[in-house]
Design a protein around this motif. Structure first.
Motif, mmCIF file in Angstrom:
data_model
loop_
_atom_site.group_PDB
_atom_site.id
_atom_site.type_symbol
_atom_site.label_atom_id
_atom_site.label_comp_id
_atom_site.label_asym_id
_atom_site.label_seq_id
_atom_site.Cartn_x
_atom_site.Cartn_y
_atom_site.Cartn_z
ATOM 1 N N ALA A 84 44.918 37.516 44.690
ATOM 2 C CA ALA A 84 44.744 37.828 43.317
ATOM 3 C C ALA A 84 43.520 38.549 42.869
ATOM 4 C CB ALA A 84 44.384 36.453 42.656
ATOM 5 N N GLN A 85 42.227 38.180 43.777
ATOM 6 C CA GLN A 85 41.108 38.996 43.553
ATOM 7 C C GLN A 85 41.341 40.460 43.932
ATOM 8 O OE1 GLN A 85 37.915 36.086 45.492
ATOM 9 N NE2 GLN A 85 36.833 37.265 43.673
ATOM 10 N N ALA A 86 42.001 40.737 44.970
ATOM 11 C CA ALA A 86 42.220 42.156 45.414
ATOM 12 C C ALA A 86 43.089 42.681 44.397
ATOM 13 C CB ALA A 86 42.970 42.005 46.645
ATOM 14 N N ILE A 87 44.075 42.164 43.735
ATOM 15 C CA ILE A 87 44.658 42.761 42.739
ATOM 16 C C ILE A 87 43.734 43.051 41.392
ATOM 17 C CG2 ILE A 87 46.377 42.051 40.800
ATOM 18 C CD1 ILE A 87 48.102 40.650 43.121
ATOM 19 N N LEU A 88 42.924 42.164 41.082
ATOM 20 C CA LEU A 88 42.134 42.456 39.654
ATOM 21 C C LEU A 88 41.110 43.373 40.164
ATOM 22 C CD1 LEU A 88 41.759 38.718 38.105
ATOM 23 C CD2 LEU A 88 42.996 40.713 37.490
ATOM 24 N N GLU A 89 40.420 43.063 41.193
ATOM 25 C CA GLU A 89 39.141 44.052 41.562
ATOM 26 C C GLU A 89 39.350 45.544 41.901
ATOM 27 O OE1 GLU A 89 36.079 42.943 41.271
ATOM 28 O OE2 GLU A 89 36.140 40.939 40.863
ATOM 29 N N SER A 90 41.020 45.512 42.346
ATOM 30 C CA SER A 90 41.213 47.005 42.798
ATOM 31 C C SER A 90 42.195 47.710 42.024
ATOM 32 C CB SER A 90 41.717 46.939 44.451
ATOM 33 O OG SER A 90 43.017 46.372 44.351
ATOM 34 N N ASP A 91 42.643 46.907 40.926
ATOM 35 C CA ASP A 91 43.695 47.193 40.050
ATOM 36 C C ASP A 91 44.931 47.629 40.910
ATOM 37 O OD1 ASP A 91 45.229 48.103 37.961
ATOM 38 O OD2 ASP A 91 44.353 50.150 37.702
ATOM 39 N N TRP A 92 45.366 46.966 41.618
ATOM 40 C CA TRP A 92 46.726 46.941 42.622
ATOM 41 C C TRP A 92 46.344 47.972 43.617
ATOM 42 C CZ3 TRP A 92 50.432 43.199 42.427
ATOM 43 C CH2 TRP A 92 50.455 42.645 41.354
#
Length: 211
Positions: A84-92
């Motif tokens: 979830a953090q990777a999704i939010l922090e990197s914009d997918w």
């Protein structure tokens, strides 16, 4: 015979008067068909775009999930939180920091040899402000994920215990709250965003057997 000719003249006049009506109705029908066709095309285009986005999102989760599970077993970080953090922090995986420098978590650094200065937004004194930040550069996304796990385990240079609440959380909701309280992000809505992403994409299933 004269009566017949009069009848024909009346019929010709009637047909003549109907022509504008027929043309008008034809135009209305064609316009209606055009509007319907354009609307259907727009709907089809939107459906295709939505399907493409979902495909890309699922591909991103599929890409990072296996290593998130490995790190969960190795460091105790819940995979759902990592993903979830990777999704939010990197914009997918679409942000400049992610695409060009493999940094999926917005991890900062101080060494000029392995960092890059980029603009970022932070929430300060009740408002979003743009600042220049020095961010870590990685050789691939797995190196970024590992560094993220080690950051949560080892804390920061000024507080080695900073993220211990995250590490010792038993479920993703508790961990998401701890990320906020432990100061991982300045965004006041960070906890709710993490929880929303985990629930929407059923990331909880990756936590099975970790704790």
């Amino acid at each position: 015979m004269p009566q017949k000719r009069n009848y024909n003249r009346r019929r010709r006049r009637k047909n003549k008067y109907n022509q504008p009506l027929i043309i008008f109705l034809t135009i209305i029908i064609l316009l209606g068909a055009g509007v319907f066709g354009f609307r259907r095309y727009s709907e089809y285009k939107q459906e295709a775009q939505t399907e493409q986005v979902e495909t890309e999102h699922n591909a991103f989760v599929k890409k990072v999930a296996p290593y998130a599970i490995y790190l969960g077993k190795e460091y105790g970080v819940l995979p759902s939180i990592t993903i979830a953090q990777a999704i939010l922090e990197s914009d997918w995986g679409r942000s400049t920091l992610a695409k060009d420098y493999n940094n999926y978590f917005g991890v900062k650094g101080s060494d000029p040899s392995n960092t890059k200065v980029l603009q970022t937004k932070e929430y300060t004194d009740g408002q979003w402000v743009t600042i220049n930040g020095r961010f870590r550069v990685y050789s691939d996304y797995r190196e970024s994920m590992k560094d993220h796990a080690e950051l949560l385990v080892n804390g920061t240079t000024w507080n080695s215990q900073q993220y211990q609440q995250v590490i010792h959380s038993k479920d993703y909701i508790e961990a998401a709250v701890a990320l906020q309280t432990d100061g991982y992000a300045t965004d006041p809505g960070y906890t709710s965003k993490i929880i929303r992403v985990i629930q929407k994409y059923n990331l909880k299933k990756y936590d099975e057997g970790i704790k």
